[in-house]
Every structure is written in C-alpha cells, then in structure tokens.
Design a protein around this motif. Sequence first.
Motif: not given
Length: 337
Positions: A89-93, A144-150, A123-130, A304-307
């Motif tokens: 996705y990012i390579n097209n921006t 600004p960031f987007v999380l992969i994982g809830s 950021f795109v964060l690649l992990t979600s922890r307690i 996630a990149a699009e978001m």
Amino acid sequence: MVTIKDIAKEAGVSPSTVSRVLSGKAKISPETTKRVMDAIKRLGYIPNASAKSLVMKKAYSIGIFMPRRLEQTLTSTFFDQVVSGICSYINNTEYEIVLTIVPPEKEKESLERLIKSKKVDGFVLLTSRINDYAIKYLRSIKFPFVLIGSPDKDKEYVNWVDNDNKKAGFDATEYLIKLGHTQIGFLGGMENLVLTQDRLSGYKMALSKYKIPVENQYILFTQFDEQSSYEKAKQLLTLKNRPTAVVCIDEVVAYAAIKVCKELELKVGYDVSIIGFNESIFSKLSSPRLTTVDTNVYYLGYYAAEMLMKELEEPYKTYKRLIVQHSIIEGETCRAI
C-alpha cells in the motif's frame, strides 16, 4: 523538471539562498523565505520526500514498530507477510517506511527517540499486549497510529485491524473436535499478547461447548522462536496421557510440534493431528502439508497501512476498526480418529 535554479530565478534570489531556506538551518529574513516558499508552491518543486518534508513540515515516512527480539521475529511467517501488505500500500503513496524492531527493554527509549526526531508521521504497531506501553504512550501524546491486533481495553478509542481471534481459536478447536478428538493441546505465544489470550479463550469456548474439560497440562506458552516452540511441544507430546491433537498459534510452533512428532516416531495426522495459523508458502510446500487457519496476514498489513494514511489525511475525526475474515485450509496434518 523544476530545479533549485528555477526556484531561485522565480524568487529573485541565489540558488544557495533557496538551499538554505529548504534546509531550515540558516537565518534567512521572513520576506526572503516567503518569496522562496511562494516560488516553490507556484512551480511545484518537490524533488523527493526529504525536500517535501522540509516544505510541508512532515516527514513523509511511516514507522513500522515491533517490540520483539529478532530471533522471535525473523523466523515468523507472520512478519514477512504483514510487512509485505504494508509495503504494497505505502509504495503507491509519497511516503517511505522506517522499520524498527527492538527488544522490549528498549521499546520506550526507541519509540520516544523516533517521535522526537520527527522521522515519522505515524506508526503501524505490529503487536498488541496486555497493558501495552506503545499504545498508552502514543494515545497520551495524540500521535497517529494504527494497531494490528485489537487493544486489550479502550477498543473504541484506537484505530485497529485484526481477525476475530476468539472465533479463530474456537473454529480451529471445533475442527479437531468434529474429527473426534477430545484430548486437544494448545501451544500459544507469549501470555501477555492479546492474540494469545483471544485464541486461548476461543479454544476454551469450543471445549466448553462440547462439554470437554479443560486440562491445564495441555496448555503451554512459547516465545514464538524455534527453540522454545520445540521445547514446549516436546513437553506437551511426552505427557503420559498426551493429547491426540494440538492447536498451534502459528506456523513456527506447528512445525516445531511436527519435528517433535517425528523424533518421537509419532505419525502426524494419525497419532497426532496438528493445526496451525497464518498460512504461508511454507505450509503449502511442507510435507505433510500443514492444515492451517488462514488469517489473511497480508491484508492485515495492507488495510492497516490504508487506515493510517486516512488518519494522516483526516486526523482524529473518527476511530476505525476492521475485522479481516479467516478460513480453515485443510492439509494433511489432521485426520479423524
């Protein structure tokens, strides 16, 4: 192509003055600076992301951030697929990518340094922890960031992309139950990962639905690397009353379990059924072919990149959440008993 000389001529200054204005390091009068900036805008002079960032006061870079040790990351089939999706996705921006993988003890220092240096816009964060530090910190400074994982809490106040991992854990376990298995092990990842807890919850929900008691000795946690996955798989499969089937949280763990089966002269798909997650090229080429839950990892990264790009264009207006569907891909490592 517009050059610095063209800008200088348009603004009535020397090329060196244009360079000093772009660098921001030299003291140039407000009037001169305005003439140069106006000329830049009129002529559309944006030769690359670095120059544009000076003009627009943006880095035109996004960070991929993962607090995990390299040996846990580079052996993961999740990592290469999710990064491929982000890059696609990012390579097209107009943006570039800054990849940061740091051990957890250096997470705070690394994250704060990246932000203070103004090297990334989000950021795109690649992990979600307690009790995830990165999520708390970025929210606190409104970065600004987007999380992969809830996230483990405040789900409605974070932009995130994920699978329904409770359902995925349930589906994988139910698949084995419907093959006749009642002694089913669970090899998870680190206990502080939301992913691990969600899939474990789904595993327990499936056992409960079919009135199969939860055996704590059948539930073990790995560090995602090959060595710890092998050790935990061996611990599980050498139990006196060993499970006849195992839910493995990803392919690395599943292949470690297969390796242990071979060493113990247990035939995979007959003596022990194994199901993994995150189908990749390796599961397609392995022998026997691994039965997996395909979580569409590439699209987790892509969406996630699009978001994140939408967040950078319209910051803080809405919080977005997206669930990517999963499916079970039947291979040769699970059979009815």
